[in-house]
Enzyme design. Structure first.
Site, mmCIF file in Angstrom:
data_model
loop_
_atom_site.group_PDB
_atom_site.id
_atom_site.type_symbol
_atom_site.label_atom_id
_atom_site.label_comp_id
_atom_site.label_asym_id
_atom_site.label_seq_id
_atom_site.Cartn_x
_atom_site.Cartn_y
_atom_site.Cartn_z
ATOM 1 N N ASP A 211 -6.310 7.129 -7.772
ATOM 2 C CA ASP A 211 -5.315 7.835 -6.962
ATOM 3 C C ASP A 211 -3.946 7.748 -7.626
ATOM 4 O O ASP A 211 -2.924 7.584 -6.964
ATOM 5 C CB ASP A 211 -5.264 7.272 -5.539
ATOM 6 C CG ASP A 211 -5.041 5.769 -5.504
ATOM 7 O OD1 ASP A 211 -4.904 5.158 -6.585
ATOM 8 O OD2 ASP A 211 -5.008 5.192 -4.394
ATOM 9 N N ASP A 287 -5.823 -9.042 -7.061
ATOM 10 C CA ASP A 287 -4.408 -8.867 -7.434
ATOM 11 C C ASP A 287 -3.552 -10.009 -6.891
ATOM 12 O O ASP A 287 -2.700 -10.554 -7.607
ATOM 13 C CB ASP A 287 -3.877 -7.512 -6.972
ATOM 14 C CG ASP A 287 -4.225 -7.188 -5.533
ATOM 15 O OD1 ASP A 287 -5.000 -7.938 -4.902
ATOM 16 O OD2 ASP A 287 -3.714 -6.170 -5.019
#
Length: 444
Positions: A211, A287
């Site tokens: 995206d 992350d």
């Protein structure tokens, strides 16, 4: 008396004979001398003639020598020109050869799952700038799962290599209410990076998500950053993202920063770093795991002031979290920066500490609860001290920047300092309670 006269006559005759003999000898001697003189003169004339002949021959030889020297100079010039031509041809031939066997700067992988329409937009954005540097940045799409539309879309492009991660092992979350998607994403990342580093043997990998769109200078930026990664082992990864990269907080497309906070969202790491991370890769939330101090171990991350990626993914695993407030307003760089001509030596660890400390030191110190209003009315850079996390969150909320912390580090921070533009091009430095000491600045 007659006898005496006879004797005198005889004496005169003898004397006359002697004189005649002497004269004859003298004449003979003079004749010989004259002959010798004539011979000498003739010999001298011959020598002079020979010398003149020799001089003429020497002159002719000197003329030939001069001609030969001129010819040699001409030949040397021609040889020099030929050598330069050969070198130029060899260089061009070597460049063509290098183009054919180009060692990649990094593999580029798009992490995909089940959003075929998003994937198409992302691939088209990448190919727009990647086609001219395809040998430097081979493109991969790694799909997690078996969504047929995603697979069909990926395989419709000849410019990329398709990989598919099929994992049928059930997911067991560690805490109630957690989304299994974050566990699947972590597994997919580990599998894809293992494939690219160990099966395809790349030395660096750039990770994008399905995206994202990229900026015109995206690949040049990462090529310049690759040299930094190789040179400075205190840099763990390079990101194209600035969490506070919204339009109102950025100004300069040429500025890069070091950060103690892992930005993600379009980032590059090396095989050496992956060798360290792969064996202990987390089950989920990879992350945030990278943002833990125990994992980055004091190493930092390079980030730009203006993002080199744009995240348009309003719908996904994060359920559009923060999209309208933080992601949608992000400014993606539209300036084609010539990174090859940029001097990035200021980003090397020791140099950057001095460089950044000087920026903070020069900023005007603003105090008080109305610091935001004061900052607005001051020309030039300002710095505002925060006391702790709650104080930082209060100030960040007033400006409208990210107020989130991970493991004691605010987003984008370096040595506890968060920097952003305010009423551009003014910089605002939010300075932590220990930041000045870490930067070597004595607080006046």
């Amino acid at each position: 008396m007659a006898n005496a006269l006879c004797d005198i006559r005889l004496l005169l005759i003898a004397t006359a004979l002697a004189f005649i003999y002497i004269q004859m000898r003298l004449f003979s001697t003079q004749s010989e001398y004259a002959d010798q003189m004539a011979a000498a003169i003739e010999s001298e004339n011959h020598c002079t003639s020979q010398m003149r002949l020799l001089i003429d021959q020497i002159s002719m030889q000197q003329g030939r020598i001069v001609a030969l020297e001129e010819e040699k100079k001409r030949h040397d010039q021609e040889c020099g020109q030929l050598k330069a031509l050969v070198k130029d041809l060899e260089r061009k031939g070597l460049e063509r050869l290098i183009d054919k066997v180009q060692v990649p700067v990094a593999a580029v992988v798009v992490m995909a799952c089940n959003r075929a329409d998003y994937l198409e937009r992302t691939i088209n954005s990448i190919i727009k700038y990647q086609s001219s540097v395809a040998t430097k940045y081979p493109l991969f799409v790694s799909q997690d799962g078996s969504d047929p539309n995603v697979k069909k879309k990926a395989l419709s492009y000849d410019q990329l290599t398709y990989m598919q991660h099929l994992d049928f092992e059930p997911v067991h979350t560690e805490r109630p209410g957690e989304l299994t998607a974050y566990y699947k994403i972590a597994r997919h990342y580990k599998w894809a990076l293992d494939e690219l580093f160990y099966k395809h043997n790349f030395s660096r990998v750039i990770i994008l998500e399905d995206d994202m769109e990229i900026a015109p200078d995206f690949f040049d930026y990462f090529e310049a950053a690759a040299a930094l990664l190789d040179k400075d082992k205190s840099i763990m990864a390079v990101s194209s993202w600035n969490d506070n990269g919204q339009k109102q907080f950025v100004h300069d497309p040429y500025v890069l920063y070091r950060s103690d906070f892992f930005p993600g969202l379009g980032w590059m790491l090396t095989r050496t770093t992956w060798d360290e991370l792969s064996p202990k890769w987390p089950k989920a939330y990879w992350d945030d795991w990278l943002r833990l101090k125990e994992n980055h171990k004091g190493r930092q991350f390079i980030r730009p002031e203006i993002c080199r990626t744009y995240n348009f993914g309003e719908h996904g695993s994060s359920m559009g979290q923060f999209f309208q407030q933080y992601l949608e307003p992000i400014k993606m760089n539209d300036v084609l920066v010539d990174w090859k001509s940029m001097d990035l030596s200021y980003l090397v660890e020791d140099e950057y500490l001095k460089y950044f400390a000087e920026l903070v030191k020069k900023a005007k110190h603003v105090r008080g609860a109305d610091a935001v209003l004061k900052a607005y009315n001051i020309e030039g850079d300002v710095r505002i001290q925060y006391e702790d996390q709650s104080d930082f969150e209060r100030i960040a909320h007033q400006f409208g920047i990210f107020d989130e912390w991970k493991d004691g580090v605010p987003r984008t921070a370096y040595k506890g300092v968060v920097v952003f533009r305010f009423q551009t091009p003014r910089r605002v430095f939010l300075v932590g309670p220990d930041s000045l000491r870490q930067l070597g600045i004595k607080d006046p």
